[in-house]
Scaffold this active site. Sequence first.
Site, PDB file in Angstrom:
ATOM      1  N   TYR A 117       0.792  -1.237   0.000  1.00 22.51           N
ATOM      2  CA  TYR A 117       0.000   0.000   0.000  1.00 22.51           C
ATOM      3  C   TYR A 117       0.827   1.291   0.000  1.00 22.51           C
ATOM      4  O   TYR A 117       0.250   2.371   0.059  1.00 22.51           O
ATOM      5  CB  TYR A 117      -0.939  -0.003   1.218  1.00 22.51           C
ATOM      6  CG  TYR A 117      -1.840  -1.222   1.271  1.00 22.51           C
ATOM      7  CD1 TYR A 117      -2.743  -1.489   0.238  1.00 22.51           C
ATOM      8  CD2 TYR A 117      -1.786  -2.118   2.334  1.00 22.51           C
ATOM      9  CE1 TYR A 117      -3.565  -2.615   0.272  1.00 22.51           C
ATOM     10  CE2 TYR A 117      -2.609  -3.250   2.381  1.00 22.51           C
ATOM     11  CZ  TYR A 117      -3.499  -3.483   1.341  1.00 22.51           C
ATOM     12  OH  TYR A 117      -4.307  -4.597   1.371  1.00 22.51           O
ATOM     13  N   ASN A 156     -12.722   2.626  -3.612  1.00 22.85           N
ATOM     14  CA  ASN A 156     -11.869   1.556  -3.118  1.00 22.85           C
ATOM     15  C   ASN A 156     -12.554   1.091  -1.837  1.00 22.85           C
ATOM     16  O   ASN A 156     -12.463   1.762  -0.805  1.00 22.85           O
ATOM     17  CB  ASN A 156     -10.452   2.043  -2.823  1.00 22.85           C
ATOM     18  CG  ASN A 156      -9.563   0.900  -2.318  1.00 22.85           C
ATOM     19  OD1 ASN A 156     -10.027  -0.231  -2.111  1.00 22.85           O
ATOM     20  ND2 ASN A 156      -8.293   1.197  -2.112  1.00 22.85           N
ATOM     21  N   HIS A 175     -14.721  -7.716  -1.756  1.00 18.62           N
ATOM     22  CA  HIS A 175     -14.692  -9.147  -2.049  1.00 18.62           C
ATOM     23  C   HIS A 175     -15.940  -9.889  -1.573  1.00 18.62           C
ATOM     24  O   HIS A 175     -16.135 -11.039  -1.946  1.00 18.62           O
ATOM     25  CB  HIS A 175     -13.425  -9.761  -1.439  1.00 18.62           C
ATOM     26  CG  HIS A 175     -12.180  -8.977  -1.746  1.00 18.62           C
ATOM     27  ND1 HIS A 175     -11.786  -8.699  -3.034  1.00 18.62           N
ATOM     28  CD2 HIS A 175     -11.268  -8.353  -0.944  1.00 18.62           C
ATOM     29  CE1 HIS A 175     -10.683  -7.966  -3.009  1.00 18.62           C
ATOM     30  NE2 HIS A 175     -10.351  -7.734  -1.752  1.00 18.62           N
ATOM     31  N   ASP A 207     -25.264  -3.857  -4.090  1.00 20.49           N
ATOM     32  CA  ASP A 207     -26.631  -3.477  -4.445  1.00 20.49           C
ATOM     33  C   ASP A 207     -26.834  -1.966  -4.323  1.00 20.49           C
ATOM     34  O   ASP A 207     -27.574  -1.376  -5.116  1.00 20.49           O
ATOM     35  CB  ASP A 207     -27.637  -4.215  -3.551  1.00 20.49           C
ATOM     36  CG  ASP A 207     -27.827  -5.667  -3.973  1.00 20.49           C
ATOM     37  OD1 ASP A 207     -27.290  -6.070  -5.025  1.00 20.49           O
ATOM     38  OD2 ASP A 207     -28.507  -6.413  -3.240  1.00 20.49           O
ATOM     39  N   HIS A 209      -7.970  -0.150  -6.611  1.00 17.62           N
ATOM     40  CA  HIS A 209      -7.224  -0.767  -5.501  1.00 17.62           C
ATOM     41  C   HIS A 209      -5.770  -0.352  -5.610  1.00 17.62           C
ATOM     42  O   HIS A 209      -5.214  -0.336  -6.719  1.00 17.62           O
ATOM     43  CB  HIS A 209      -7.321  -2.299  -5.552  1.00 17.62           C
ATOM     44  CG  HIS A 209      -8.734  -2.769  -5.471  1.00 17.62           C
ATOM     45  ND1 HIS A 209      -9.416  -2.830  -4.292  1.00 17.62           N
ATOM     46  CD2 HIS A 209      -9.601  -3.148  -6.440  1.00 17.62           C
ATOM     47  CE1 HIS A 209     -10.651  -3.244  -4.539  1.00 17.62           C
ATOM     48  NE2 HIS A 209     -10.793  -3.422  -5.832  1.00 17.62           N
ATOM     49  N   MET A 210      -5.166  -0.079  -4.483  1.00 17.65           N
ATOM     50  CA  MET A 210      -3.740   0.273  -4.462  1.00 17.65           C
ATOM     51  C   MET A 210      -2.899  -0.926  -4.867  1.00 17.65           C
ATOM     52  O   MET A 210      -1.962  -0.819  -5.650  1.00 17.65           O
ATOM     53  CB  MET A 210      -3.340   0.697  -3.052  1.00 17.65           C
ATOM     54  CG  MET A 210      -4.031   1.940  -2.559  1.00 17.65           C
ATOM     55  SD  MET A 210      -3.084   3.389  -2.946  1.00 17.65           S
ATOM     56  CE  MET A 210      -2.217   3.568  -1.383  1.00 17.65           C
ATOM     57  N   SER A 211      -3.208  -2.094  -4.296  1.00 14.73           N
ATOM     58  CA  SER A 211      -2.393  -3.286  -4.552  1.00 14.73           C
ATOM     59  C   SER A 211      -2.935  -4.028  -5.775  1.00 14.73           C
ATOM     60  O   SER A 211      -4.076  -3.790  -6.212  1.00 14.73           O
ATOM     61  CB  SER A 211      -2.419  -4.206  -3.325  1.00 14.73           C
ATOM     62  OG  SER A 211      -3.733  -4.689  -3.106  1.00 14.73           O
ATOM     63  N   ARG A 261      -9.032 -12.298  -2.710  1.00 17.81           N
ATOM     64  CA  ARG A 261      -8.994 -10.928  -3.261  1.00 17.81           C
ATOM     65  C   ARG A 261      -9.214 -10.905  -4.773  1.00 17.81           C
ATOM     66  O   ARG A 261      -9.303  -9.838  -5.371  1.00 17.81           O
ATOM     67  CB  ARG A 261      -7.653 -10.262  -2.938  1.00 17.81           C
ATOM     68  CG  ARG A 261      -7.389 -10.082  -1.458  1.00 17.81           C
ATOM     69  CD  ARG A 261      -6.111  -9.298  -1.208  1.00 17.81           C
ATOM     70  NE  ARG A 261      -5.578  -9.605   0.083  1.00 17.81           N
ATOM     71  CZ  ARG A 261      -5.946  -9.024   1.236  1.00 17.81           C
ATOM     72  NH1 ARG A 261      -6.858  -8.077   1.235  1.00 17.81           N
ATOM     73  NH2 ARG A 261      -5.389  -9.373   2.380  1.00 17.81           N
TER      74      ARG A 261
END
Length: 148
Positions: free
Chosen positions: A22, A74, A80, A87, A100-102, A111
């Site tokens: 991160y 994010n 997940h 919804d 997402h950072m990663s 993930r």
Amino acid sequence: MKVLVLHGINLNMFGKRDPAQYGTATLAQIDAQLVSLGAELGADVECFQSNHEGVMTERIHAAHAAAVDAVVINAGAWTHYSYGLRDALAILKCPIIEVHMSNVHAREAFRHTSVFADVVRGQICGLGVDSYRLGLRAAVAAVQGSAA
Ligand code: DQA
């Protein structure tokens, strides 16, 4: 143009989490970069973080009521498994960009799934803070494209 940037569970801890995944930027630093990039792109960027799924759900409902032009999200680990947030996002009419950072696909199997995948315009991951910056650019471009 109003763009809402949503940060989910544990993301207030950026700067203190595993730097290999991160980086070292804090959430406040990321938000400041996005507000400033938004100004360059002609977008009014508002950032919001919560560790509470219900609070995040209601923030998404409020975004619907306020007719925001685009959302960058994010959702952290909620990505997940949260059908509730999925919804809520599905109610929005505006483009949604998931970031997402990663690189979630290079990490644990849980993930690799995003329950938001079919309700978002696109996904960007693995590029650190640039995932957010590119996500904001994509959101602005999506709004401009739909107005053209
Ligand atoms: C994350 C990836 C998620 O799998 C994780 O639970 C996070 C952060 C990312 O930005 O890389 O909290 O969304």
